[in-house]
Write a protein that holds these residues in place. Structure first.
Motif, short mmCIF file in Angstrom:
data_model
loop_
_atom_site.label_atom_id
_atom_site.label_comp_id
_atom_site.label_asym_id
_atom_site.label_seq_id
_atom_site.Cartn_x
_atom_site.Cartn_y
_atom_site.Cartn_z
N GLY A 1 0.91 -1.17 -0.18
CA GLY A 1 -0.10 -0.15 0.00
C GLY A 1 0.90 1.18 0.03
N ASN A 2 2.14 1.04 0.08
CA ASN A 2 3.04 2.46 -0.05
C ASN A 2 3.23 2.82 -1.38
N LEU A 3 3.36 4.02 -1.67
CA LEU A 3 3.76 4.51 -2.94
C LEU A 3 5.31 4.39 -3.16
N ILE A 4 5.58 3.77 -4.47
CA ILE A 4 6.96 3.63 -4.71
C ILE A 4 7.31 4.54 -5.86
N PHE A 5 8.24 5.45 -5.47
CA PHE A 5 8.47 6.45 -6.28
C PHE A 5 9.68 6.10 -7.18
N GLY A 6 9.41 6.26 -8.68
CA GLY A 6 10.52 6.00 -9.66
C GLY A 6 11.23 7.30 -9.59
N LYS A 7 12.01 7.68 -10.69
CA LYS A 7 12.89 8.75 -10.96
C LYS A 7 12.11 10.08 -11.50
N GLY A 8 11.02 9.64 -11.98
CA GLY A 8 10.16 10.90 -12.31
C GLY A 8 10.75 11.64 -13.63
N THR A 9 9.82 12.60 -14.19
CA THR A 9 10.38 13.61 -15.40
C THR A 9 10.75 14.95 -14.81
N LYS A 10 11.77 15.42 -15.21
CA LYS A 10 11.95 16.58 -14.90
C LYS A 10 11.52 17.68 -15.89
N LEU A 11 10.74 18.59 -15.48
CA LEU A 11 10.05 19.46 -16.21
C LEU A 11 10.67 20.93 -16.30
N SER A 12 11.24 21.43 -17.35
CA SER A 12 11.71 22.61 -17.51
C SER A 12 10.52 23.46 -18.10
N VAL A 13 10.58 24.77 -17.61
CA VAL A 13 9.71 25.71 -18.31
C VAL A 13 10.29 26.98 -18.60
N LYS A 14 10.21 27.22 -19.94
CA LYS A 14 10.93 28.45 -20.45
C LYS A 14 10.10 29.52 -20.56
N PRO A 15 10.64 30.85 -20.23
CA PRO A 15 9.73 32.29 -20.26
C PRO A 15 9.50 32.46 -21.62
N MET B 1 2.02 6.87 8.80
CA MET B 1 3.34 7.67 8.54
C MET B 1 4.33 6.91 8.08
N TYR B 2 5.09 7.50 7.20
CA TYR B 2 6.09 6.94 6.44
C TYR B 2 7.55 7.60 6.57
N TRP B 3 8.60 7.23 6.32
CA TRP B 3 9.85 7.63 6.24
C TRP B 3 10.52 7.26 5.03
N TYR B 4 11.07 7.98 4.19
CA TYR B 4 11.70 7.88 2.73
C TYR B 4 12.85 8.57 2.83
N ARG B 5 13.93 7.98 2.20
CA ARG B 5 15.27 8.81 1.96
C ARG B 5 15.39 8.99 0.26
N GLN B 6 16.12 10.14 0.21
CA GLN B 6 16.11 10.64 -1.05
C GLN B 6 17.81 10.84 -1.55
N ASP B 7 18.14 10.05 -2.48
CA ASP B 7 19.54 10.14 -2.91
C ASP B 7 19.77 10.37 -4.33
N PRO B 8 20.71 11.27 -4.72
CA PRO B 8 20.79 11.40 -6.26
C PRO B 8 20.96 10.09 -6.98
N GLY B 9 20.13 10.00 -8.14
CA GLY B 9 19.91 8.68 -8.99
C GLY B 9 19.12 7.77 -8.44
N HIS B 10 18.53 7.91 -7.08
CA HIS B 10 17.55 6.77 -6.77
C HIS B 10 16.28 7.07 -6.28
N GLY B 11 16.16 8.48 -6.44
CA GLY B 11 14.60 9.03 -6.11
C GLY B 11 14.36 8.68 -4.72
N LEU B 12 13.07 8.61 -4.26
CA LEU B 12 12.78 8.37 -2.98
C LEU B 12 12.55 6.98 -2.87
N ARG B 13 13.16 6.47 -1.51
CA ARG B 13 12.88 5.15 -1.44
C ARG B 13 12.32 4.95 0.08
#
Lengths: 109, 113
Positions: free
Chosen positions: A95-109, B32-44
């Motif tokens: 049930g926890n959210l698993i984060f990937g590396k995502g998309t870095k969005l840049s916005v140009k003026p 409640m949750y604890w995550y760590r964030q490191d360059p190249g790994h995102g949030l874990r």
């Protein structure tokens, strides 16, 4: 486990719409799609989530494909403050959210 | 921000020393949750809690322990800090984990020298 695929980066012009894609081909029929964004030096911020039908809120719209294997986050008019990393996520088995590396969005003026 | 406070915001410590990070909420959320964030790994995810005294491990729990004796506080402890635990730590709170937004704190930047 709860894997999504997003482009590493995207660019947009200010005041134009932005469509951020996400593939989640292994999602189950009952898992919600969540979108978060993270501005520099801040914690992630909730944007929107949905299950099957399209969703709208004050921040964005979420379009979910009929087969649920992909979704698109739509920012209707990008501003400089929308420059951030955008994460497309669905829940893991706990049930926890698993984060990937995502998309870095840049916005140009 | 959504009634969640992390402390300290920054900490520098030496290898081998114990460290405790605190997450405090005023929203009465169950999860409640604890995550760590490191360059190249995102949030874990490190650990999470689904109620007072109810906790479980996440994907990177080795070297960390947690405690939740009250609804409002979730503590993350590094029993003996190592340099690999240098990171930014985020606490998050929320309701139903499948269908509710998470609210994140502003993070704790921990440096282990």
């Amino acid at each position: 486990d709860a894997k999504t695929t997003q482009p590493n980066s995207m660019e947009s012009n200010e005041e134009e719409p932005v469509h951020l894609p996400c593939n989640h081909s292994t999602i189950s029929g009952t898992d919600y799609i969540h979108w978060y964004r993270q501005l520099p030096s801040q914690g992630p911020e909730y944007v929107i989530h949905g299950l099957t039908s399209n969703v709208n809120n004050r921040m964005a719209s979420l379009a979910i494909a009929e087969d649920r294997k992909s979704s698109t986050l739509i920012l209707h008019r990008a501003t400089l403050r929308d420059a951030a990393v955008y994460y497309c996520i669905w829940s893991g088995s706990q049930g926890n959210l698993i984060f990937g590396k995502g998309t870095k969005l840049s916005v140009k003026p | 921000d959504a009634g969640i406070t992390q402390s300290p915001r920054h900490k520098v410590t030496e290898t081998g020393t114990p460290v405790t990070l605190r997450c405090h909420q005023t929203e009465n959320h169950r999860y409640m949750y604890w995550y760590r964030q490191d360059p190249g790994h995102g949030l874990r995810l490190i650990h999470y809690s689904y109620g007072v005294k109810d906790t479980d491990k996440g994907e990177v729990s080795d070297g960390y322990s947690v405690s939740r004796s009250k609804t409002e506080d979730f503590l993350l402890t590094l029993e003996s800090a190592t340099s690999s635990q240098t990171s930014v730590y985020f606490c998050a709170i929320g309701g139903d984990p499948y269908n509710s937004p998470l609210h994140f704190g502003n993070g704790t930047r921990l440096t282990v020298t």
